[in-house]
Design an enzyme around this catalytic site. Sequence first.
Site, PDB file in Angstrom:
ATOM      1  N   SER A  62       0.749  -1.397   0.131  1.00  0.00           N
ATOM      2  CA  SER A  62       0.081  -0.015   0.513  1.00  0.00           C
ATOM      3  C   SER A  62       1.179   0.967  -0.160  1.00  0.00           C
ATOM      4  O   SER A  62       1.663   1.471  -0.675  1.00  0.00           O
ATOM      5  CB  SER A  62      -1.279  -0.332   0.865  1.00  0.00           C
ATOM      6  OG  SER A  62      -2.246   1.152   0.706  1.00  0.00           O
ATOM      7  N   ASP A 122      -3.016   6.418  -3.273  1.00  0.00           N
ATOM      8  CA  ASP A 122      -1.390   5.704  -2.814  1.00  0.00           C
ATOM      9  C   ASP A 122      -0.459   4.797  -3.575  1.00  0.00           C
ATOM     10  O   ASP A 122      -1.734   4.479  -4.672  1.00  0.00           O
ATOM     11  CB  ASP A 122      -1.414   5.447  -1.853  1.00  0.00           C
ATOM     12  CG  ASP A 122      -2.693   4.080  -1.225  1.00  0.00           C
ATOM     13  OD1 ASP A 122      -2.993   3.804  -2.716  1.00  0.00           O
ATOM     14  OD2 ASP A 122      -3.029   3.083  -0.799  1.00  0.00           O
ATOM     15  N   ASP A 154      -1.054   1.376  -3.860  1.00  0.00           N
ATOM     16  CA  ASP A 154      -1.920   0.455  -4.706  1.00  0.00           C
ATOM     17  C   ASP A 154      -3.643   1.163  -5.405  1.00  0.00           C
ATOM     18  O   ASP A 154      -3.998   0.695  -5.566  1.00  0.00           O
ATOM     19  CB  ASP A 154      -1.515  -0.895  -3.971  1.00  0.00           C
ATOM     20  CG  ASP A 154      -2.933  -0.519  -2.320  1.00  0.00           C
ATOM     21  OD1 ASP A 154      -2.477   0.364  -2.608  1.00  0.00           O
ATOM     22  OD2 ASP A 154      -3.432  -1.983  -2.152  1.00  0.00           O
ATOM     23  N   ASP A 195      -5.843   2.283  -3.963  1.00  0.00           N
ATOM     24  CA  ASP A 195      -7.441   1.668  -3.264  1.00  0.00           C
ATOM     25  C   ASP A 195      -7.362   3.010  -2.582  1.00  0.00           C
ATOM     26  O   ASP A 195      -8.443   2.854  -1.917  1.00  0.00           O
ATOM     27  CB  ASP A 195      -7.371   0.227  -1.320  1.00  0.00           C
ATOM     28  CG  ASP A 195      -6.046   0.440  -0.583  1.00  0.00           C
ATOM     29  OD1 ASP A 195      -5.595   1.639  -1.603  1.00  0.00           O
ATOM     30  OD2 ASP A 195      -5.736  -0.432   0.369  1.00  0.00           O
TER      31      ASP A 195
END
Length: 468
Positions: free
Chosen positions: A117, A258, A260, A262
């Site tokens: 992340s 961010d 990834d 999400d």
Amino acid sequence: MARTINIFILRGDLYIMGRLFGTDGARGVANSELTCELAMNIGKAAAMVLTDSKDKHPKILIGKDTRISSDMLENALAAGLCSVGADVILLGVVPTPAVAYLVRKYYADAGIMISASHNPFEFNGIKIFSGSGYKLPDALENEIEAIVLDGSEPYPCPTHDGIGSVTCSENGAEDYIEHIKSTISDSISGMKIAFDCSNGSASRTAKKLFTDLGIDCVMLNDTPDGKNINDKCGSTHMEKLAEYVKTHNAIDAGIAFDGDADRCLAVDENGEILDGDFIMTICAMDMRSRGTLAKETMVGTVMANMGVNRFCADNNIGFVATSVGDRYVLEEMLKNNHLIGGEQSGHVILLEHNTTGDGLVTGIQLVSVLKHSGKRMSELASAMQVYPQVLINASVKNELKNEENYMKFPEIKQAIEALESEFKNTGRVLIRPSGTEPLVRVMIEGKDENLIEKRARELANLFEAKLN
């Protein structure tokens, strides 16, 4: 307009929370804490727990972010899955929510995302989705942990045609992009938006998505090299995007993801940062105007700014606060059929469109509201007035970070009680352990920004002095 202040004392190293899974998958330093052997065994156990044993070759999707270690872990996971008879489809570099969407579209038995992340490139992680596109509940994670760590069940070892295969998806990212396009009905063409892709997964999807829809895109941090993901960029480092929008004319807004993708945060046309609280209130007002705000309610966490509560009260919108973590937000949404929820961090869940937080879906909804409202982003954000808020992270021993442990220290207990009394009528105090790091987070809201910063720092210093 007042803004949230985030002050970080010591980061502390990441670790694999509890036994194996933390609040958002298994994470650690790649090839040290999160090894190839561990990844391979997680893949084996996940296939055993999440698939129907009657299916000779269950289908598992694997996506990844742009970290240098993601290829290594992808191969380890694929080897583990194939060794227990699962067929693997490699999606390549995609956002985490793409895995959640594609596992349903492709009728897969499970999906796995390789990402840490918003954390630095040396860390990596493994997030697992069920065939319904949701992150795993604790019970299933516990089953996987028991197999990997305790050997509660032996790994099957099929031979001959029982061994699984690996194929590469040619259309995964494109199918995901087409889905996001379908979530808006009106044109958003003609706007100029700056995008910070954090040198992560959004680097492969954001430009095509928004350019296809007629947006004049200014792309920042969209050249990943395996090591620059989240490096002073993206939704955890908004300064450069804010400055860019502020100093360049004719930019309607900025959107940051961010690593990834999400999560999504934004800046208005003046370069003022809009966190997840602002984004949710803007989207909730729009949903209500369109008659799609189920039960006239939005879901957040106890970390939501007090301004959210005031906004909801002023606009006859219900607000439900859960424990911190998107899984708890999602649990509440599913339990009571709510359609919007999220966190200050920009982890916004719009259940009309995906089963998890989706930065690109959030971004496109926000741009759509901006376009059809005819207002500036600063005007939309002005509907909520935030209370000054200070968040300080205190680095502590992992085994002492939970409330039942730190409240055994009389000095800490007395300091917390004194703060709660001091801010009882003018703000609030919230103390909580990090779900993924050896930290205790000290958050105080109040009217006097200097005072709350001083008090939060004093308490954080006390935590560090007593819990190390």
